[in-house]
Motif scaffolding. Structure first.
Motif, PDB file in Angstrom:
ATOM      1  N   TYR A 135      85.399-130.048  98.285  1.00 50.16           N
ATOM      2  CA  TYR A 135      85.766-128.669  97.775  1.00 50.16           C
ATOM      3  C   TYR A 135      84.639-128.424  96.781  1.00 50.16           C
ATOM      4  N   GLN A 136      84.216-127.348  96.659  1.00 52.26           N
ATOM      5  CA  GLN A 136      83.569-126.557  95.699  1.00 52.26           C
ATOM      6  C   GLN A 136      83.871-125.469  94.970  1.00 52.26           C
ATOM      7  N   ASP A 139      85.100-121.962  96.371  1.00 52.25           N
ATOM      8  CA  ASP A 139      85.932-121.966  97.880  1.00 52.25           C
ATOM      9  C   ASP A 139      87.163-121.381  97.798  1.00 52.25           C
ATOM     10  N   MET A 141      90.873-120.816  98.605  1.00 53.37           N
ATOM     11  CA  MET A 141      92.202-121.925  98.534  1.00 53.37           C
ATOM     12  C   MET A 141      92.606-122.030 100.275  1.00 53.37           C
ATOM     13  N   ARG A 143      91.056-122.177 102.865  1.00 48.46           N
ATOM     14  CA  ARG A 143      90.343-123.123 103.628  1.00 48.46           C
ATOM     15  C   ARG A 143      90.462-124.612 103.288  1.00 48.46           C
ATOM     16  N   ILE A 144      91.231-124.733 102.483  1.00 48.83           N
ATOM     17  CA  ILE A 144      91.611-126.157 101.911  1.00 48.83           C
ATOM     18  C   ILE A 144      92.558-126.771 103.079  1.00 48.83           C
ATOM     19  N   TRP A 146      95.198-129.000 103.712  1.00 46.39           N
ATOM     20  CA  TRP A 146      96.271-129.780 102.869  1.00 46.39           C
ATOM     21  C   TRP A 146      96.712-130.680 103.643  1.00 46.39           C
ATOM     22  N   TYR A 149      94.508-133.692 102.435  1.00 51.63           N
ATOM     23  CA  TYR A 149      94.646-134.124 101.130  1.00 51.63           C
ATOM     24  C   TYR A 149      95.983-134.645 101.117  1.00 51.63           C
ATOM     25  N   LEU A 155      90.321-133.468  98.212  1.00 53.06           N
ATOM     26  CA  LEU A 155      90.153-132.118  98.388  1.00 53.06           C
ATOM     27  C   LEU A 155      89.082-131.853  99.297  1.00 53.06           C
ATOM     28  N   VAL A 156      89.251-131.277 100.298  1.00 53.39           N
ATOM     29  CA  VAL A 156      88.181-130.958 101.155  1.00 53.39           C
ATOM     30  C   VAL A 156      88.591-129.702 101.995  1.00 53.39           C
ATOM     31  N   VAL A 157      87.290-128.879 102.357  1.00 50.74           N
ATOM     32  CA  VAL A 157      87.713-127.428 102.866  1.00 50.74           C
ATOM     33  C   VAL A 157      87.075-127.438 104.282  1.00 50.74           C
ATOM     34  N   ASP A 159      84.628-126.392 107.053  1.00 52.13           N
ATOM     35  CA  ASP A 159      83.229-125.794 106.771  1.00 52.13           C
ATOM     36  C   ASP A 159      83.253-124.750 108.149  1.00 52.13           C
TER      37      ASP A 159
END
Length: 229
Positions: A135-136, A139, A141, A143-144, A146, A149, A155-157, A159
């Motif tokens: 996560y940056q 970004d 929310m 696209r997270i 969950w 997580y 915390l990743v999204v 791509d």
């Protein structure tokens, strides 16, 4: 009809089996033009609403057309205004066009789907680390991931910058040994389904390759290739 300006309007696109229309623009610099009629011949005329100095767009029914590109070869314009005793008429040659896409027909590819397409169908891609990144700030929310997580507290999204191999490709060779029109109908249905599902897709026809995308412009570009092939 003096002072009347007439030109072609937008290019219309319809699926085979739907009624298509040629769009024509009318404008009169001064005054109002009443009693105008247009048609493909004297026996098939339809009334045009009064034309003013505002640009008016009027559809002329082109009927049912086969797949491909169709042009409005000529259009008859006439008027019997004001008393109906004298008919003034002329033939117009405009560059109005109508693009007819293949009729979408559901059909299964005769060749097995590649692994990427299967991944898209089962949503496995969303759980693949290759399509995830850290996560940056900034970004969305939405696209997270969950689920990831919850299992790892990372915390990743998702791509969206996928490689071409990650997107579904609609390919001519996957519909052998169907005939040409059947293939185009099946491919048209598939790209329409993928577009509505907001999935990126590419199109591959003999000597024509369109790289994967999910935009509206991309969808209509692919439809145009199918219509003209």
């Amino acid at each position: 009809m003096s002072g009347l300006e007439i030109s072609s309007a937008k290019e219309e696109g319809v699926f085979e089996g739907e009624r298509g229309y040629f769009y024509v623009k009318y404008r009169k610099e001064q005054g109002v033009a009443f009693g105008l009629k247009v048609g493909f011949d004297a026996g098939q005329m339809s009334a045009v609403p009064p034309v003013t100095n505002n640009l008016n767009e009027y559809p002329v029914q082109g009927g049912l057309k086969n797949r491909g590109y169709h042009t409005l070869k000529r259009l008859r314009l006439e008027s019997c205004f004001p008393f109906g005793l004298v008919r003034a008429w002329t033939w117009l040659k405009l560059d109005a066009s109508l693009l007819v896409y293949p009729k979408p027909v559901e059909g299964s590819p005769t060749k097995a789907e590649n692994s990427a397409e299967k991944g898209l169908r089962s949503d496995q891609r969303s759980d693949d680390y290759n399509s995830l990144r850290a996560y940056q700030a900034g970004d969305s929310m939405q696209r997270i991931n969950w689920k990831k997580y919850a299992s790892s507290e990372l915390l990743v999204v998702k791509d969206n910058d996928l490689t071409a191999s990650d997107a579904s490709r609609v390919r001519w060779q996957d519909y052998e040994p169907y005939g040409k029109e059947q293939r185009l109908q099946f491919m048209c249905e598939k790209i329409t389904r993928l577009y509505k599902a907001k999935q990126a897709f590419g199109l591959e026809l003999p000597v024509i390759v369109i790289e994967p995308d999910s935009s509206e412009a991309h969808y209509y570009a692919c439809l145009k290739q199918l219509a003209l092939y």
